[in-house]
Design an enzyme around this catalytic site. Sequence first.
Site, short mmCIF file in Angstrom:
data_model
loop_
_atom_site.label_atom_id
_atom_site.label_comp_id
_atom_site.label_asym_id
_atom_site.label_seq_id
_atom_site.Cartn_x
_atom_site.Cartn_y
_atom_site.Cartn_z
N GLU A 126 2.18 0.62 -14.98
CA GLU A 126 1.42 -0.04 -15.56
C GLU A 126 1.10 0.51 -17.15
O GLU A 126 0.42 -0.18 -17.90
CB GLU A 126 0.12 -0.23 -14.78
N CYS B 215 7.82 -2.00 -3.30
CA CYS B 215 6.79 -2.34 -4.06
C CYS B 215 6.99 -3.03 -5.01
O CYS B 215 8.03 -2.87 -5.78
CB CYS B 215 6.07 -0.71 -4.35
N THR B 216 5.84 -3.99 -5.41
CA THR B 216 6.12 -5.03 -6.31
C THR B 216 6.50 -4.20 -7.73
O THR B 216 7.30 -4.84 -8.73
CB THR B 216 4.54 -5.56 -7.04
N HIS B 217 6.11 -3.17 -8.06
CA HIS B 217 6.41 -2.40 -9.69
C HIS B 217 7.82 -1.95 -9.67
O HIS B 217 8.23 -1.69 -10.59
CB HIS B 217 5.27 -1.35 -9.69
N CYS C 148 2.46 -9.16 -2.90
CA CYS C 148 2.35 -7.61 -2.74
C CYS C 148 2.89 -6.92 -1.25
O CYS C 148 2.86 -7.68 -0.13
CB CYS C 148 0.79 -7.41 -2.59
N ASN C 149 3.56 -6.11 -1.49
CA ASN C 149 4.35 -5.37 -0.10
C ASN C 149 3.10 -4.71 0.69
O ASN C 149 3.31 -4.74 1.91
CB ASN C 149 5.08 -4.17 -0.62
N THR C 150 1.95 -4.29 0.23
CA THR C 150 1.25 -3.58 0.89
C THR C 150 0.23 -4.73 1.77
O THR C 150 0.13 -4.61 3.06
CB THR C 150 -0.07 -2.85 -0.02
N ASP D 265 -1.10 -11.16 -5.51
CA ASP D 265 -0.75 -9.67 -5.48
C ASP D 265 -2.07 -9.18 -6.06
O ASP D 265 -2.90 -9.68 -6.30
CB ASP D 265 0.27 -9.34 -6.57
N SER D 266 -1.90 -7.61 -5.43
CA SER D 266 -3.11 -6.73 -5.80
C SER D 266 -3.48 -6.92 -7.28
O SER D 266 -4.65 -6.57 -7.80
CB SER D 266 -3.09 -5.43 -5.53
N1 DGL Z 1 1.24 -4.63 -5.12
C1 DGL Z 1 1.37 -3.29 -4.43
C2 DGL Z 1 2.46 -3.32 -3.54
O1 DGL Z 1 3.46 -3.85 -3.68
C3 DGL Z 1 1.41 -1.89 -5.46
C4 DGL Z 1 0.16 -1.95 -6.11
C5 DGL Z 1 -1.16 -1.57 -5.43
O2 DGL Z 1 -1.22 -0.44 -4.67
O3 DGL Z 1 -2.10 -2.22 -5.22
O4 DGL Z 1 2.44 -2.78 -2.62
#
Ligand code: DGL
Length: 271
Positions: A152, A184-186, A73-75, A10-11
């Site tokens: 976060e 999105c992960t969060h 990570c979704n992105t 993930d990011s």
């Molecule tokens: N992990 C990212 C996602 O799921 C969210 C945080 C980011 O923008 O890096 O899209």
Amino acid sequence: MSSRPIGVFDSGVGGLTVLKELIRRLPKERFVYFGDMARAPYGPKSKETVTRFSRQIVNFLMKQEVKAIVVACNTASAMALEALEKEFELPIIGVVKPGVKAAAETTNSGHIGLIGTEATIESGIYEDYLKEYRPDVKLTGRSCPLFVSLVEEGCIEDPVTTEIARRYMSGFKDTGMDTLIMGCTHFPMIEDTIQRAVGEGVRLVNPAFETARSTQEMLSEKDLLNKKDIPVNEEAYRFYVSDAPERFRRIASLFLPLSIGEAKQIAIEEY
Ligand code: DGL
């Protein structure tokens, strides 16, 4: 081969919501998690950049001898998965397809909502996948970037998050959707707040949960499931970051029900 770990990346810390579901569903598996703390967030970045970062991370995870990779990570799943699948031979699974599939099976009204980062919403990838499963279903997206920072900062049950959610959902929730993908992960961390903002009539889909299920199916099909019990210790779950190992550990305690050992910092640009 089947006793090798599964790589998850993930990011940053958000992907731990996916790791949590993976551990729950696959208790006999070992995991290597990489959080790109130095280069997060991915949400506002270009496809080219996110693909380059993701490629380096896959190279790193392959050096850890993983048997498969989950792009938590979704992105990164939205922007880089296609390129990664073409370039690497090991099984790579993203969070977008499982989430879309579950939402397509859930909706009755034929209208799905999607929330995520700007990059995820603008990629159009959810619409593309949705066409494969249910071309008759409509999807409306809304980027909710502030949710990432709020989570976060630990603002889980918090009036600020409630107010931001109310603003993000106002108008959006009245477009006729009966199903909403937390893309999105969060976002699963603030699921209750999102549910209240969107109303009880809308069903939330958590791609983390769906991805764990898809990962299990994929490993089973390829005969890659680990059959033996594993000791639940620091060797079974290894964590790597590109920066800020202490910050990672601190935020990780919000995301994961287990305490994580050391998070090792590595130079990801070298991969
Ligand atoms: N992990 C990212 C996602 O799921 C969210 C945080 C980011 O923008 O890096 O899209």
